[in-house]
Design a protein around this motif. Structure first.
Motif, short mmCIF file in Angstrom:
data_model
loop_
_atom_site.label_atom_id
_atom_site.label_comp_id
_atom_site.label_asym_id
_atom_site.label_seq_id
_atom_site.Cartn_x
_atom_site.Cartn_y
_atom_site.Cartn_z
N ALA A 193 -51.34 -83.60 -45.82
CA ALA A 193 -50.90 -83.19 -44.48
C ALA A 193 -51.04 -81.68 -44.33
O ALA A 193 -51.02 -80.95 -45.32
CB ALA A 193 -49.44 -83.60 -44.27
N PRO A 194 -51.17 -81.21 -43.10
CA PRO A 194 -51.24 -79.76 -42.89
C PRO A 194 -49.90 -79.10 -43.23
O PRO A 194 -48.87 -79.78 -43.32
CB PRO A 194 -51.57 -79.63 -41.40
CG PRO A 194 -51.16 -80.91 -40.80
CD PRO A 194 -51.26 -81.96 -41.86
N GLU A 195 -49.94 -77.78 -43.40
CA GLU A 195 -48.73 -77.02 -43.67
C GLU A 195 -48.50 -76.02 -42.55
O GLU A 195 -49.45 -75.39 -42.08
CB GLU A 195 -48.86 -76.24 -44.98
CG GLU A 195 -48.89 -77.10 -46.21
CD GLU A 195 -48.96 -76.27 -47.48
OE1 GLU A 195 -48.26 -75.23 -47.55
OE2 GLU A 195 -49.71 -76.66 -48.37
N ILE A 196 -47.25 -75.88 -42.14
CA ILE A 196 -46.88 -74.84 -41.19
C ILE A 196 -46.23 -73.74 -42.01
O ILE A 196 -45.18 -73.94 -42.62
CB ILE A 196 -45.93 -75.36 -40.09
CG1 ILE A 196 -46.63 -76.43 -39.25
CG2 ILE A 196 -45.44 -74.21 -39.21
CD1 ILE A 196 -45.76 -77.08 -38.20
N HIS A 197 -46.87 -72.58 -42.05
CA HIS A 197 -46.38 -71.47 -42.86
C HIS A 197 -45.40 -70.59 -42.11
O HIS A 197 -44.53 -69.98 -42.72
CB HIS A 197 -47.56 -70.61 -43.34
CG HIS A 197 -48.55 -71.40 -44.13
ND1 HIS A 197 -48.35 -71.78 -45.43
CD2 HIS A 197 -49.76 -71.91 -43.79
CE1 HIS A 197 -49.39 -72.47 -45.86
NE2 HIS A 197 -50.25 -72.57 -44.87
N GLU A 198 -45.57 -70.53 -40.78
CA GLU A 198 -44.72 -69.64 -40.01
C GLU A 198 -44.64 -70.12 -38.56
O GLU A 198 -45.64 -70.53 -37.98
CB GLU A 198 -45.29 -68.22 -40.06
CG GLU A 198 -44.43 -67.17 -39.44
CD GLU A 198 -45.00 -65.77 -39.64
OE1 GLU A 198 -44.20 -64.83 -39.65
OE2 GLU A 198 -46.24 -65.62 -39.78
N LEU A 199 -43.44 -70.04 -38.01
CA LEU A 199 -43.20 -70.33 -36.60
C LEU A 199 -42.49 -69.10 -36.04
O LEU A 199 -41.32 -68.86 -36.33
CB LEU A 199 -42.33 -71.59 -36.44
CG LEU A 199 -41.86 -71.97 -35.04
CD1 LEU A 199 -43.03 -72.14 -34.09
CD2 LEU A 199 -41.04 -73.24 -35.10
N LYS A 200 -43.23 -68.28 -35.28
CA LYS A 200 -42.69 -67.01 -34.77
C LYS A 200 -42.24 -67.17 -33.32
O LYS A 200 -43.04 -67.47 -32.45
CB LYS A 200 -43.76 -65.92 -34.85
CG LYS A 200 -44.03 -65.45 -36.25
CD LYS A 200 -45.05 -64.35 -36.26
CE LYS A 200 -44.33 -63.04 -36.09
NZ LYS A 200 -45.24 -61.88 -36.25
N THR A 201 -40.95 -66.94 -33.11
CA THR A 201 -40.38 -67.02 -31.77
C THR A 201 -39.76 -65.69 -31.36
O THR A 201 -38.99 -65.65 -30.39
CB THR A 201 -39.31 -68.12 -31.72
OG1 THR A 201 -38.28 -67.80 -32.68
CG2 THR A 201 -39.89 -69.48 -32.03
#
Length: 189
Positions: free
Chosen positions: A97-105
């Motif tokens: 599965a893909p990886e989410i390394h960062e979610l910038k808000t």
């Protein structure tokens, strides 16, 4: 598993020798391994083994779809290393599965036109990233596809609606790869 190099005796050999050794040829290399044993007809697979078999069947079906599409074969072969083919890579892609390394808000303050950034990778390719914004009570304010940046890793979602009560809400990102594997990441605002 052992590999034999420049061995004249095994150069053109493949198969099982004396029920102890299996010789296979792959990408111009001779590979030696322990002989495989046959399972008896009464062997009962555990639920975990049946799950692995089912998942592998799904992976090979995905690989067959890839092999039927010349553009997909070319895309997988563009990243192939020696000894790999589109079938191997498609099966590996199915399992990872893909990886989410960062979610910038950081830039989001509840206004329309603000950026939410996602850094996502996959062993082959991230197909899409979808971003959803929710109120503190869990009501969906908006949702949509992020646009992929030039790096191929950065994805940008631009908000469309004002959300004056954004504090305490959350942003949820979903990254999906070509076989359909999905990864989720949430961040409280």
């Amino acid at each position: 598993m052992a590999r034999a190099k420049n061995n004249l005796l095994l150069a053109q050999v493949s198969g099982t020798i004396g029920k102890q050794l299996t010789v296979t040829q792959r990408a111009g290399q001779v590979i030696l391994g322990k002989a495989k044993t046959k399972k008896g007809k009464r062997y009962k697979f555990s639920p975990k083994q049946l799950d692995v078999q089912s998942r592998f069947t799904d992976a090979t079906e995905y690989a067959a779809v890839v092999k039927a599409d010349p553009d997909m074969v070319a895309a997988y072969m563009a990243v192939a290393k020696p000894g790999q083919n589109a079938n191997n890579l498609a099966i590996r892609d199915f399992y990872n599965a893909p990886e989410i390394h960062e979610l910038k808000t950081d830039e989001y303050t509840g206004q329309a036109g603000q950026a939410i950034r996602v850094r996502a990778t996959d062993d082959f390719r991230v197909y899409q990233v979808v971003v959803g914004i929710y109120t503190a009570s869990g009501v969906l304010v908006e949702e949509g596809n992020a646009l992929q940046g030039r790096s191929g890793i950065e994805w940008l979602y631009t908000t469309r609606n004002d959300n004056p009560a954004y504090s305490g809400g959350k942003v949820r990102a979903m990254a999906e790869d070509l076989p359909g594997n999905q990864t989720f990441e949430e961040k409280v605002l």
